[in-house]
Design an enzyme around this catalytic site. Structure first.
Site, PDB file in Angstrom:
ATOM      1  N   GLU A  43      31.557  40.323  51.000  1.00 27.19           N
ATOM      2  CA  GLU A  43      32.933  40.307  50.486  1.00 27.19           C
ATOM      3  C   GLU A  43      33.748  41.461  51.048  1.00 27.19           C
ATOM      4  O   GLU A  43      34.851  41.740  50.578  1.00 27.19           O
ATOM      5  CB  GLU A  43      32.951  40.299  48.953  1.00 27.19           C
ATOM      6  CG  GLU A  43      32.177  41.399  48.283  1.00 27.19           C
ATOM      7  CD  GLU A  43      32.168  41.268  46.759  1.00 27.19           C
ATOM      8  OE1 GLU A  43      32.927  40.462  46.203  1.00 27.19           O
ATOM      9  OE2 GLU A  43      31.401  42.011  46.119  1.00 27.19           O
TER      10      GLU A  43
ATOM     11  N   ASP B 282      37.361  38.787  47.344  1.00 28.21           N
ATOM     12  CA  ASP B 282      37.489  40.145  47.860  1.00 28.21           C
ATOM     13  C   ASP B 282      37.579  40.172  49.382  1.00 28.21           C
ATOM     14  O   ASP B 282      38.267  41.012  49.944  1.00 28.21           O
ATOM     15  CB  ASP B 282      36.310  41.002  47.388  1.00 28.21           C
ATOM     16  CG  ASP B 282      36.539  41.509  45.972  1.00 28.21           C
ATOM     17  OD1 ASP B 282      37.656  41.967  45.684  1.00 28.21           O
ATOM     18  OD2 ASP B 282      35.617  41.409  45.148  1.00 28.21           O
TER      19      ASP B 282
ATOM     20  N   CYS C  74      30.852  31.718  47.156  1.00 28.49           N
ATOM     21  CA  CYS C  74      31.067  31.664  45.708  1.00 28.49           C
ATOM     22  C   CYS C  74      32.474  32.122  45.313  1.00 28.49           C
ATOM     23  O   CYS C  74      32.807  32.125  44.135  1.00 28.49           O
ATOM     24  CB  CYS C  74      30.018  32.488  44.972  1.00 28.49           C
ATOM     25  SG  CYS C  74      30.130  34.240  45.343  1.00 28.49           S
TER      26      CYS C  74
ATOM     27  N   HIS D 192      41.069  38.711  37.159  1.00 29.90           N
ATOM     28  CA  HIS D 192      40.043  38.239  36.232  1.00 29.90           C
ATOM     29  C   HIS D 192      40.600  37.516  35.017  1.00 29.90           C
ATOM     30  O   HIS D 192      39.909  36.699  34.416  1.00 29.90           O
ATOM     31  CB  HIS D 192      39.054  39.350  35.929  1.00 29.90           C
ATOM     32  CG  HIS D 192      38.208  39.573  37.141  1.00 29.90           C
ATOM     33  ND1 HIS D 192      38.580  40.437  38.145  1.00 29.90           N
ATOM     34  CD2 HIS D 192      37.100  38.937  37.582  1.00 29.90           C
ATOM     35  CE1 HIS D 192      37.703  40.353  39.127  1.00 29.90           C
ATOM     36  NE2 HIS D 192      36.791  39.461  38.817  1.00 29.90           N
TER      37      HIS D 192
END
Ligand code: PEP
Ligand code: MG
Length: 584
Positions: free
Chosen positions: A435, A459, A506, A194
C-alpha cells in the site's frame, strides 16, 4: 432560486427519505454575562445540577455502549465521568460562579484553561485526553444553555433520521443507533475514509465530503439522501419523492436478483476463476459475508478493537473476536491484519498527536515500537490459527527489515506460547499490505520474505499521488485509475507470478465493478471486497472475458491520464457486458 441539491461523495449505497438530525458536535459560544451577587447560590445550584445530569447522561450512554459494542469500547464514557467529577475542575468553576460568573461562563473558562494546559503537556497520554475534555465541554454547556440536546440517542425509536454532522468521531460512532439513524451525511470525509468504510459495514446509506451540509440543512426538515449517487435533495418536490421511491424499489429488486448469485462461482466468460473474498471491518459482518458467498476473508481489519477506546484489548478478548470470524469461514482463508492504528484510526489515549499522521507513527511502525502491544496481538493470532486457515497481514510495510522484525516477534510469541503449553500454530503464513509505492517497487525483494501480497489501493493511491484520502477538497484528484497506480499494481502482479507469492487486492478499488474489471485485466485473480459488493463484483466477473479485461487494462495503462484510462476501460466494458455496467 436557492440551491436544493447538495453534491457529495457517494460513500455507502441506498436511498433514504427522512428528517435531518443535525448534530453540531462543537463547543457553543458562551455570552460574557455576569450575575447579581444575590443569584450566586441559585447559579451554583444550576451548575451542580448540570454536572449531575451530565454524569447521568454519560452513564446511560455507557450502558448502551456496553450492550451494543462491549465493555471495553464503553470505557470512553468512564473517562468522561471522571473528568466531570474532578474536584479541582468543579471547585474552580464554583469559585468563578462565586465571583459572579454565570454557570456556563464559569465552566467554559475552566474548560478552555484545562484544554490549553493539557494540549501543552509534554506527555502524549495527557495530550490525548483533550478530545475527552472537548466532549465533556460540549455536553455540560449543552445542558446549561438548554440547547436542544444533540445526542443521536435522543431520537425516538423508528425515527428513520439522517444524521448530519461535520465528521463522525469515534465517540459519536459508538452512539449510532440503527433503530433511529437510517443514513449518514458528513461535511468531511471521502470514500476511503473510515467513516465511509464503517457506514458500508453497518449497511447505512451515506454521503460524505458534502463540505457545507451542516450549515445548509436544518434539523427536522425532510430530505432525500442518495448514497448511491452521493446527493442530498433539500425540500423535495412530489416528483422528486416519486422518482426517489422508484429508484429505491429498483435497488431493492436488484438486490434480490444479486442475492441469487451468492452460490455461483466467480468465473469469467473465458473460464478464468477469480477468488472473491470479503473485507471484514467488524466481526459481526463475517456471517453475512459468508452467506453472500465470500470464499474467505481477504482483509480482517482489527482496528475496531482499538479505535475510540481508552485501553488496548487483552489477548483473550482479541482471541474471541478473531475466533468468531474464523469460525464463520471453516477451512477457508482468513487473512487478519495486525493493528493499522494511526492516520485517521486513533485510539482515545496513549498516542501522540502528529502534524502529519498519515506519514507518521502508524501501523507496523507503531507495532514494532511497542513490542508488548504487538506481541499480545501476535499471540492471539497464533492461538486462533489452530481453528482454521489463518494468515497474518502486516500493514504499511516499506522495507524488508519491518517484515523480519515482525517475524522475529512472531517467533518470540510462539516460543512463549510453547513454553506455557498453550495450544497454537507456529507456522502461520505472513504477508504484507502493498500500500506504499516503496512496497510495490521493492516487491521482488519483499517476495523472498513473505507468503502473500495484499494490495491496499486506498493507501497506494494516496501515497502514489500524494493526495490525502480523507480530504474531501482533494477528492477529484484522488484517482485510482491514474496510470502510475495501475503500473504499480501490474508490477506487483508480475513479481507475484514470477516468485509464486500469492497476490490479491483488498482496497476499495476491488469493490467497484469498473475498477475490478481493470484489476482482473492487470492479472489479479483474488479480489477482497466489502460484503455489500460481493454479488456486484461477481456479476461483473461472470459477464466479462479475462482477455478483454487484459486488453482494457493495457489500454488504460497506455493512457496518459486517469480520465483517459477510465474512458478506455468504460468503452471496453460497455462492449463486453450488459448496459447495467455502463455507469459503474
Ligand atoms: C488500503 O489501504 O487499501 C486498505 C485496504 O487499508 P485501509 O483502508 O484500512 O487503510
Ligand atoms: Mg491501508
Amino acid at each position: 432560486m436557492p440551491r436544493t441539491l447538495l453534491r457529495g461523495i457517494p460513500a455507502s449505497p441506498g436511498i433514504v427519505i427522512g428528517p435531518v438530525h443535525l448534530l453540531r458536535w462543537e463547543v457553543p459560544e458562551v455570552p460574557a454575562d455576569v450575575i447579581d451577587p444575590a443569584d450566586i447560590p441559585s447559579e451554583t445550584e444550576r451548575l451542580r445540577i448540570a454536572l449531575a445530569r451530565t454524569i447521568e447522561r454519560l452513564r446511560v450512554l455507557r450502558e448502551r455502549a456496553v450492550r451494543d459494542a462491549g465493555a471495553a469500547e464503553a470505557a470512553i464514557f468512564d473517562v468522561q465521568v471522571t473528568i466531570v467529577q474532578d474536584e479541582e475542575l468543579v471547585g474552580r468553576a464554583m469559585d468563578l460562579v462565586a465571583q459572579q460568573f454565570t454557570a456556563e461562563r464559569a465552566f467554559d473558562v475552566v474548560m478552555h484553561d484545562w484544554r490549553e494546559h493539557y494540549a501543552r503537556s509534554p506527555h502524549a497520554m495527557v495530550r490525548e485526553r483533550v478530545s475527552d475534555l472537548v466532549d465533556v465541554h460540549i455536553r455540560v454547556l449543552t445542558i446549561l444553555m438548554d440547547l436542544p440536546d444533540r445526542d443521536p440517542v435522543d431520537l425516538p425509536d423508528g425515527a428513520n433520521a439522517v444524521l448530519v454532522t461535520r465528521e463522525l468521531t469515534p465517540s459519536l460512532t459508538l452512539q449510532l443507533d440503527r433503530r433511529r439513524i437510517a443514513a449518514i451525511a458528513t461535511d468531511f470525509g471521502t470514500r476511503t475514509s473510515h467513516v465511509a468504510i464503517l457506514a458500508r459495514s453497518l449497511g447505512l446509506p451515506a454521503v460524505v465530503g458534502l463540505l457545507d451540509a451542516t450549515s445548509r440543512l436544518r434539523s427536522g426538515e425532510s430530505i432525500i439522501l442518495d448514497g448511491t449517487a452521493g446527493t442530498i435533495v433539500m425540500r423535495p418536490t412530489e416528483a422528486e419523492l416519486h422518482a426517489a421511491n422508484v429508484r429505491r424499489q429498483r435497488e431493492v429488486a436488484e438486490d434480490a436478483d444479486l442475492a441469487a448469485l451468492a452460490s455461483m462461482e466467480a468465473i469469467t466468460q473465458d473460464g478464468v476463476r477469480i477468488q472473491l473474498f470479503a473485507n471484514v471491518d467488524l466481526p459481526d459482518e463475517a456471517a453475512e459475508a459468508a452467506a453472500n458467498g465470500a470464499e474467505g476473508v481477504g482483509l480482517m481489519r482489527t482496528e475496531f478493537l482499538v479505535v475510540g477506546r481508552a485501553a488496548m484489548p487483552t489477548e483473550d478478548e482479541q482471541y474471541e473476536a478473531y475466533a468468531g470470524v474464523v469460525r464463520a469461514f471453516p477451512g477457508k482463508p482468513v487473512i487478519i491484519r495486525t493493528f493499522d492504528v494511526g492516520g485517521d484510526k486513533l485510539p482515545v489515549g496513549g498516542f501522540p498527536s502528529e502534524p502529519n499522521p498519515f506519514l507518521g507513527w502508524r501501523a507496523i511502525r507503531m507495532c514494532l515500537d511497542q513490542p508488548g502491544i504487538f506481541k499480545t496481538q501476535l499471540r492471539a493470532l497464533l492461538r486462533v490459527a489452530t481453528l482454521g486457515d489463518v494468515r497474518i497481514n502486516l500493514p504499511l510495510v516499506v522495507s524488508v527489515d519491518e517484515v523480519r522484525q515482525a517475524k522475529g516477534l512472531l517467533a518470540a510469541a510462539a516460543a512463549e506460547l510453547a513454553a506455557g503449553g498453550i495450544p497454537h500454530r507456529a507456522d502461520v503464513p505472513v504477508g504484507i499490505m502493498v500500500e506504499t509505492p516503496a512496497a510495490a517497487v521493492l516487491a521482488d525483494v519483499l517476495a523472498h520474505d513473505v507468503a502473500f501480497f495484499s494490495i491496499g489501493t486506498n493507501d497506494l493511491v494516496q501515497y502514489t499521488l500524494a493526495v490525502d484520502r480523507g480530504n474531501a477538497a482533494m477528492a477529484s484528484r484522488y484517482t485510482p485509475l491514474h496510470p502510475a497506480v495501475l503500473q504499480l499494481i501490474r508490477r506487483t502482479c508480475e513479481v507475484a507470478d514470477r516468485t509464486g507469492v500469492e497476490v490479491g487486492v483488498c482496497g476499495e478499488m476491488a469493490s467497484e465493478p469498473l475498477m475490478a474489471f481493470a484489476l482482473v485485466g492487470l492479472g489479479i485473480r483474488q479480489l477482497s471486497v466489502n460484503p455489500f459488493s460481493l454479488s456486484r463484483v461477481k456479476r461483473l466477473v461472470r459477464h466479462v472475458r479475462a482477455t478483454a479485461a487484459r486488453e482494457a487494462a493495457e489500454a488504460a495503462i497506455a493512457a496518459g491520464t486517469a480520465v483517459e484510462a477510465e474512458r478506455a476501460l468504460r468503452e471496453r466494458l460497455a462492449a463486453e457486458s450488459p448496459a447495467e455496467f455502463h455507469d459503474s
